[in-house]
Design a protein around this motif. Structure first.
Motif, short mmCIF file in Angstrom:
data_model
loop_
_atom_site.label_atom_id
_atom_site.label_comp_id
_atom_site.label_asym_id
_atom_site.label_seq_id
_atom_site.Cartn_x
_atom_site.Cartn_y
_atom_site.Cartn_z
N THR A 147 -13.13 -13.99 119.12
CA THR A 147 -14.41 -14.40 119.70
C THR A 147 -14.38 -15.88 120.08
O THR A 147 -13.98 -16.72 119.28
N ILE B 23 -18.60 -10.79 117.24
CA ILE B 23 -19.65 -11.77 117.50
C ILE B 23 -20.76 -11.69 116.45
O ILE B 23 -21.52 -12.63 116.24
N SER C 39 -26.08 -8.76 127.79
CA SER C 39 -24.83 -8.19 127.30
C SER C 39 -24.04 -7.61 128.46
O SER C 39 -24.60 -6.92 129.33
N ASP D 109 -23.57 -12.23 125.61
CA ASP D 109 -22.30 -11.82 125.02
C ASP D 109 -21.55 -10.92 126.00
O ASP D 109 -22.14 -10.08 126.68
#
Length: 304
Positions: free
Chosen positions: A13, A49, A115, A59
């Motif tokens: 990440t 995450i 997302s 993300d």
């Protein structure tokens, strides 16, 4: 298209901050963080995450595909970056001149998207081993656009705690004027080619970004936007403040705009319209000399 599933323990990440937006990227292999990109990196860890203390604004998860990413329909745009229409928006893809795409990420329209899934062809994953390709694959311009940020083709300097943005077509002298200010006024050059522009509490700010053309000057610096200066080469140095309409036309012509995406265009136009009403925009006819610096400096000292 077969997707290879990955477990949380296999993820790396990386959390970046570009402009006022934090972006968390999850990928199944480590990515080398180049110097220019590392300054925008907030954290990196081996894990999902969900293990982060603070969730990023956006993300992005990279998922491997066993088969090549190929669309039967023709792309709306066919260059190194290709665009295909989807039922919910667009697929933004990197092709690098190949029939198949290396990566594919869907940008939704008409909705707040926090997302993203970025698919990549397993056999070409080496394309993503460095941070510059990773950020290119997520289409950073589009993500920032949906966060009300637009990118102006400009040299960005900081003077008296505010930014001056020199904008003009390539070869007109943006870098030259920035370097003159560096030489005679000892200013910091933050970016030699591009600036991200957005608002905080209705005030416009300039943000450093990793894209900087051939200048190789990129710093992660944020400061209030003081002035935009449109450059034109001339035999004599002179300056004029532009009307809102004139300023809009000049700035829009040097803004990165994906014309195939109406929502992208609308956001850029709205932000530029507000900018020209609150930030002074000048047309500077200039030579590559110290007097050009003095002409602009004298003008700005009257309003700062």
């Amino acid at each position: 298209m077969t997707i290879v599933k990955i477990g949380e323990n296999d993820l790396y990440t990386y959390v970046y901050q570009f402009a006022n937006t934090t972006i968390g990227i999850q990928i199944p292999f480590p990515v080398t963080q180049q110097k220019r990109y590392r300054q925008f990196l907030l954290s990196e860890n081996n894990g999902s995450i969900d293990t982060l203390r603070t969730k990023p604004d956006i993300d992005v998860t990279f998922i491997s595909c066993e088969n090549e990413i190929i669309h039967r329909e023709k792309p709306m745009l066919a260059e190194n970056a290709r665009v295909f229409k989807s039922e919910r928006g667009f697929y933004l893809e990197l092709s690098q001149g190949k029939e198949a795409s290396i990566t594919s990420i869907e940008q939704l329209t008409g909705t707040k998207q926090t997302s993203y899934i970025c698919k990549y062809y397993e056999k070409t994953k080496w394309e993503l081993y460095y941070s510059n390709f990773l950020i290119e694959a997520i289409s950073l311009e589009h993500i920032l656009n949906r966060e009300q940020i637009f990118i102006l083709h400009s040299s960005y300097i900081r003077w008296r705690k505010k930014s001056i943005l020199f904008t003009a077509p390539s070869g007109t002298g943006k870098s030259t004027q920035a370097q003159l200010w560096n030489k005679y006024e000892k200013v910091d050059i933050i970016n030699g080619d591009r600036t991200a522009i957005g608002t905080k509490e209705d005030n416009f700010y300039s943000y450093g970004i990793p894209f900087c053309g051939s200048s190789d000057i990129s710093k992660n610096v944020t400061c209030p936007l003081g002035a935009v200066v449109v450059l034109r080469q001339a035999k004599n140095n002179s300056i004029v403040r532009l009307t809102d309409l004139e300023a809009f036309k000049y700035i829009y012509s040097e803004t990165i705009v994906h014309s195939w995406d109406p929502e992208y265009v609308e956001i850029c136009m709205e932000k530029i319209e507000k900018l020209v009403k609150s930030v002074p925009v000048y047309l500077l006819f200039c030579r590559p000399d110290r007097e050009a610096v003095e002409v602009l400096k004298n003008e700005l000292e009257q309003i700062w």
